[in-house]
Design a protein around this motif. Structure first.
Motif, PDB file in Angstrom:
ATOM      1  N   THR A 179      20.220   3.188   2.490  1.00  0.00           N
ATOM      2  CA  THR A 179      21.045   2.666   3.074  1.00  0.00           C
ATOM      3  C   THR A 179      20.495   0.565   4.055  1.00  0.00           C
ATOM      4  OG1 THR A 179      22.164   2.884   4.827  1.00  0.00           O
ATOM      5  CG2 THR A 179      22.675   3.428   2.941  1.00  0.00           C
ATOM      6  N   GLY A 180      19.272   1.144   4.051  1.00  0.00           N
ATOM      7  CA  GLY A 180      18.512   0.130   5.265  1.00  0.00           C
ATOM      8  C   GLY A 180      19.313  -0.108   6.515  1.00  0.00           C
ATOM      9  N   SER A 181      20.482   0.397   6.552  1.00  0.00           N
ATOM     10  CA  SER A 181      21.316  -0.115   8.111  1.00  0.00           C
ATOM     11  C   SER A 181      20.392   1.100   9.425  1.00  0.00           C
ATOM     12  CB  SER A 181      22.689   0.396   7.566  1.00  0.00           C
ATOM     13  OG  SER A 181      22.548   2.072   7.186  1.00  0.00           O
ATOM     14  N   SER A 182      20.859   0.560  10.208  1.00  0.00           N
ATOM     15  CA  SER A 182      19.882   1.146  11.564  1.00  0.00           C
ATOM     16  C   SER A 182      20.741   0.585  12.961  1.00  0.00           C
ATOM     17  CB  SER A 182      18.799   0.286  12.044  1.00  0.00           C
ATOM     18  OG  SER A 182      18.281   1.281  13.026  1.00  0.00           O
ATOM     19  N   SER A 183      21.268   2.063  13.779  1.00  0.00           N
ATOM     20  CA  SER A 183      22.006   1.863  14.455  1.00  0.00           C
ATOM     21  C   SER A 183      22.193   0.257  15.692  1.00  0.00           C
ATOM     22  CB  SER A 183      22.247   2.716  15.555  1.00  0.00           C
ATOM     23  OG  SER A 183      19.930   3.245  16.012  1.00  0.00           O
ATOM     24  N   ALA A 184      20.915  -0.548  15.480  1.00  0.00           N
ATOM     25  CA  ALA A 184      20.596  -1.513  16.135  1.00  0.00           C
ATOM     26  C   ALA A 184      20.785  -2.999  16.284  1.00  0.00           C
ATOM     27  CB  ALA A 184      19.222  -1.309  16.056  1.00  0.00           C
ATOM     28  N   THR A 185      21.350  -2.418  14.602  1.00  0.00           N
ATOM     29  CA  THR A 185      21.836  -4.052  13.878  1.00  0.00           C
ATOM     30  C   THR A 185      22.794  -4.189  14.316  1.00  0.00           C
ATOM     31  OG1 THR A 185      21.775  -3.178  11.429  1.00  0.00           O
ATOM     32  CG2 THR A 185      22.994  -4.275  11.808  1.00  0.00           C
ATOM     33  N   PRO A 186      24.359  -3.820  14.792  1.00  0.00           N
ATOM     34  CA  PRO A 186      25.450  -4.753  15.593  1.00  0.00           C
ATOM     35  C   PRO A 186      24.327  -5.124  16.978  1.00  0.00           C
ATOM     36  CG  PRO A 186      25.845  -2.346  15.074  1.00  0.00           C
ATOM     37  CD  PRO A 186      24.891  -2.260  14.781  1.00  0.00           C
ATOM     38  N   VAL A 187      23.053  -5.025  17.723  1.00  0.00           N
ATOM     39  CA  VAL A 187      23.096  -5.411  19.363  1.00  0.00           C
ATOM     40  C   VAL A 187      22.036  -6.238  18.368  1.00  0.00           C
ATOM     41  CG1 VAL A 187      21.454  -5.123  20.635  1.00  0.00           C
ATOM     42  CG2 VAL A 187      22.670  -3.431  19.960  1.00  0.00           C
ATOM     43  N   ILE A 188      21.608  -6.732  17.422  1.00  0.00           N
ATOM     44  CA  ILE A 188      20.921  -7.943  17.194  1.00  0.00           C
ATOM     45  C   ILE A 188      21.374  -8.750  16.575  1.00  0.00           C
ATOM     46  CG2 ILE A 188      19.420  -8.595  14.408  1.00  0.00           C
ATOM     47  CD1 ILE A 188      17.834  -6.214  15.143  1.00  0.00           C
ATOM     48  N   GLY A 189      22.934  -8.514  15.873  1.00  0.00           N
ATOM     49  CA  GLY A 189      23.385  -9.802  15.524  1.00  0.00           C
ATOM     50  C   GLY A 189      24.296  -9.668  16.347  1.00  0.00           C
ATOM     51  N   GLY A 190      24.811  -9.148  17.740  1.00  0.00           N
ATOM     52  CA  GLY A 190      25.117  -9.995  18.790  1.00  0.00           C
ATOM     53  C   GLY A 190      24.299 -11.255  19.504  1.00  0.00           C
ATOM     54  N   ALA A 191      22.919 -10.899  19.117  1.00  0.00           N
ATOM     55  CA  ALA A 191      22.760 -11.880  20.167  1.00  0.00           C
ATOM     56  C   ALA A 191      21.922 -12.579  19.193  1.00  0.00           C
ATOM     57  CB  ALA A 191      20.608 -10.830  19.851  1.00  0.00           C
ATOM     58  N   ALA A 192      21.882 -12.778  18.203  1.00  0.00           N
ATOM     59  CA  ALA A 192      21.540 -14.235  16.925  1.00  0.00           C
ATOM     60  C   ALA A 192      22.838 -14.838  17.742  1.00  0.00           C
ATOM     61  CB  ALA A 192      21.711 -13.854  15.880  1.00  0.00           C
ATOM     62  N   VAL A 193      24.093 -14.034  17.931  1.00  0.00           N
ATOM     63  CA  VAL A 193      25.532 -15.691  17.781  1.00  0.00           C
ATOM     64  C   VAL A 193      25.050 -16.141  19.091  1.00  0.00           C
ATOM     65  CG1 VAL A 193      27.678 -15.237  18.463  1.00  0.00           C
ATOM     66  CG2 VAL A 193      26.866 -14.123  16.555  1.00  0.00           C
ATOM     67  N   ALA A 194      25.000 -15.238  20.677  1.00  0.00           N
ATOM     68  CA  ALA A 194      24.533 -15.578  21.553  1.00  0.00           C
ATOM     69  C   ALA A 194      23.769 -16.738  21.516  1.00  0.00           C
ATOM     70  CB  ALA A 194      24.392 -14.883  22.651  1.00  0.00           C
ATOM     71  N   VAL A 195      22.412 -16.657  20.828  1.00  0.00           N
ATOM     72  CA  VAL A 195      21.796 -18.025  20.953  1.00  0.00           C
ATOM     73  C   VAL A 195      22.027 -19.618  20.280  1.00  0.00           C
ATOM     74  CG1 VAL A 195      19.036 -18.120  19.549  1.00  0.00           C
ATOM     75  CG2 VAL A 195      19.509 -16.550  21.008  1.00  0.00           C
ATOM     76  N   LEU A 196      22.807 -18.853  18.960  1.00  0.00           N
ATOM     77  CA  LEU A 196      23.639 -19.731  18.294  1.00  0.00           C
ATOM     78  C   LEU A 196      24.200 -20.469  19.361  1.00  0.00           C
ATOM     79  CD1 LEU A 196      24.424 -18.486  15.080  1.00  0.00           C
ATOM     80  CD2 LEU A 196      22.609 -19.828  15.331  1.00  0.00           C
ATOM     81  N   LEU A 197      25.460 -19.720  19.962  1.00  0.00           N
ATOM     82  CA  LEU A 197      26.236 -20.493  21.348  1.00  0.00           C
ATOM     83  C   LEU A 197      25.816 -21.589  22.240  1.00  0.00           C
ATOM     84  CD1 LEU A 197      28.985 -17.402  21.509  1.00  0.00           C
ATOM     85  CD2 LEU A 197      29.360 -19.724  20.172  1.00  0.00           C
ATOM     86  N   ALA A 198      24.279 -20.642  23.000  1.00  0.00           N
ATOM     87  CA  ALA A 198      23.840 -21.941  23.956  1.00  0.00           C
ATOM     88  C   ALA A 198      22.623 -22.838  23.433  1.00  0.00           C
ATOM     89  CB  ALA A 198      23.040 -20.581  24.337  1.00  0.00           C
ATOM     90  N   GLY A 199      22.488 -22.621  21.616  1.00  0.00           N
ATOM     91  CA  GLY A 199      22.210 -24.039  21.057  1.00  0.00           C
ATOM     92  C   GLY A 199      23.492 -24.790  21.161  1.00  0.00           C
ATOM     93  N   GLY A 200      24.314 -24.418  20.798  1.00  0.00           N
ATOM     94  CA  GLY A 200      25.597 -25.065  20.413  1.00  0.00           C
ATOM     95  C   GLY A 200      25.413 -26.018  22.142  1.00  0.00           C
ATOM     96  N   GLY A 201      25.594 -25.709  22.397  1.00  0.00           N
ATOM     97  CA  GLY A 201      25.668 -25.820  24.286  1.00  0.00           C
ATOM     98  C   GLY A 201      24.926 -26.999  24.462  1.00  0.00           C
ATOM     99  N   ILE A 202      23.636 -26.232  24.521  1.00  0.00           N
ATOM    100  CA  ILE A 202      23.066 -27.280  25.043  1.00  0.00           C
ATOM    101  C   ILE A 202      22.350 -29.203  24.264  1.00  0.00           C
ATOM    102  CG2 ILE A 202      20.075 -27.852  25.101  1.00  0.00           C
ATOM    103  CD1 ILE A 202      19.866 -24.459  25.784  1.00  0.00           C
ATOM    104  N   LEU A 203      23.269 -28.805  23.250  1.00  0.00           N
ATOM    105  CA  LEU A 203      22.792 -29.994  22.470  1.00  0.00           C
ATOM    106  C   LEU A 203      23.959 -31.115  22.509  1.00  0.00           C
ATOM    107  CD1 LEU A 203      21.714 -31.382  19.682  1.00  0.00           C
ATOM    108  CD2 LEU A 203      23.313 -30.223  18.226  1.00  0.00           C
ATOM    109  N   TRP A 204      25.439 -30.557  22.908  1.00  0.00           N
ATOM    110  CA  TRP A 204      26.551 -31.043  22.896  1.00  0.00           C
ATOM    111  C   TRP A 204      26.531 -31.839  24.156  1.00  0.00           C
ATOM    112  CZ3 TRP A 204      30.007 -30.616  27.292  1.00  0.00           C
ATOM    113  CH2 TRP A 204      31.142 -31.009  27.291  1.00  0.00           C
ATOM    114  N   SER A 205      25.600 -31.420  25.346  1.00  0.00           N
ATOM    115  CA  SER A 205      25.862 -31.610  26.346  1.00  0.00           C
ATOM    116  C   SER A 205      24.501 -32.870  26.581  1.00  0.00           C
ATOM    117  CB  SER A 205      24.371 -30.781  27.220  1.00  0.00           C
ATOM    118  OG  SER A 205      23.618 -30.193  26.699  1.00  0.00           O
ATOM    119  N   VAL A 206      23.571 -33.060  25.458  1.00  0.00           N
ATOM    120  CA  VAL A 206      22.185 -33.541  25.478  1.00  0.00           C
ATOM    121  C   VAL A 206      23.031 -34.845  25.110  1.00  0.00           C
ATOM    122  CG1 VAL A 206      20.300 -34.398  23.465  1.00  0.00           C
ATOM    123  CG2 VAL A 206      20.327 -32.635  25.332  1.00  0.00           C
ATOM    124  N   ARG A 207      23.743 -34.956  23.798  1.00  0.00           N
ATOM    125  CA  ARG A 207      24.611 -36.035  23.138  1.00  0.00           C
ATOM    126  C   ARG A 207      25.306 -36.636  24.050  1.00  0.00           C
ATOM    127  NH1 ARG A 207      26.158 -33.533  17.267  1.00  0.00           N
ATOM    128  NH2 ARG A 207      24.055 -33.083  15.921  1.00  0.00           N
TER     129      ARG A 207
END
Length: 214
Positions: A179-207
């Motif tokens: 299946t290619g699934s791993s027990s670390a998959t949820p952690v990686i997904g959560g970190a990606a969401v956090a990065v996206l939110l942080a990037g959106g916040g920075i972009l909003w503050s610059v504008r």
């Protein structure tokens, strides 16, 4: 017919001799029938009967166990003496010797010193002691020595053959490789969401800062 005087004299002498002999026999038989001690001994008692002793003399009688006590202490009597109640012997597990002593007061030749044996009564006889059978061999208290098996120089082939085979994976367990699934998959997904939110916040503050400058 006339009998000569010599014949009469001979017949008279013969008759006188016969009378004297008869009187002597009676006198000699008298003492023989007198002084009659009669006694009996059993395993448990003694009976005594003394008769025809002189009533004019003092006679004595004693009955005792040889080496023991008197059954009848010295007793004086006259013409006769008898035991109305038998004399009781002590209990014994071996034969006893009983002695009778009678002292005639008129003449010592009529005295008596006699012994008799009292047997053992069947009820008093000791019962045989049972003999205990001795065991032929004394049982050993030490435990038998156990034989120690010698160690084998080479490993046993049967032991290796009997070793359990490795357990096969259960068919119900998920095959992670396929299946290619791993027990670390949820952690990686959560970190990606956090990065996206942080990037959106920075972009909003610059504008916002740029719009404030114009």
């Amino acid at each position: 017919m006339t009998i000569p005087r010599r014949s009469w004299r001979g017949a008279g002498a013969f008759a006188a001799a016969a009378v004297v002999g008869l009187a002597g026999g009676v006198l000699s038989a008298g003492p023989a029938a007198a002084h009659t001690p009669t006694w009996a001994v059993t395993c448990s008692e003694v009976t005594l009967n003394l008769t025809a002793y002189s009533a004019k003399a003092t006679n004595e009688v004693t009955v005792s166990v040889v080496g023991g006590d008197d059954l009848l202490a010295t007793t004086q009597f006259g013409r006769d003496f008898s035991t109305k109640t038998p004399l009781q012997l002590p209990e014994h597990d071996k034969e006893l010797t009983v002695r009778l002593v009678v002292k005639a007061g008129d003449d010592a030749r009529y005295s008596v010193n006699d012994t008799k044996t009292a047997p053992v009564c069947e009820d008093d006889a000791p019962s045989p002691t049972p003999t205990e059978a001795t065991p032929s061999e004394t049982p050993s208290t030490e435990p038998p020595a156990s034989e120690t098996p010698e160690p084998s120089a080479t490993p046993s082939e049967t032991a290796s053959e009997a070793a359990p085979a490795p357990a096969e994976p259960s068919p119900s367990a998920p095959d992670l490789a396929e299946t290619g699934s791993s027990s670390a998959t949820p952690v990686i997904g959560g970190a990606a969401v956090a990065v996206l939110l942080a990037g959106g916040g920075i972009l909003w503050s610059v504008r916002k800062r740029r719009s404030a400058q114009h």
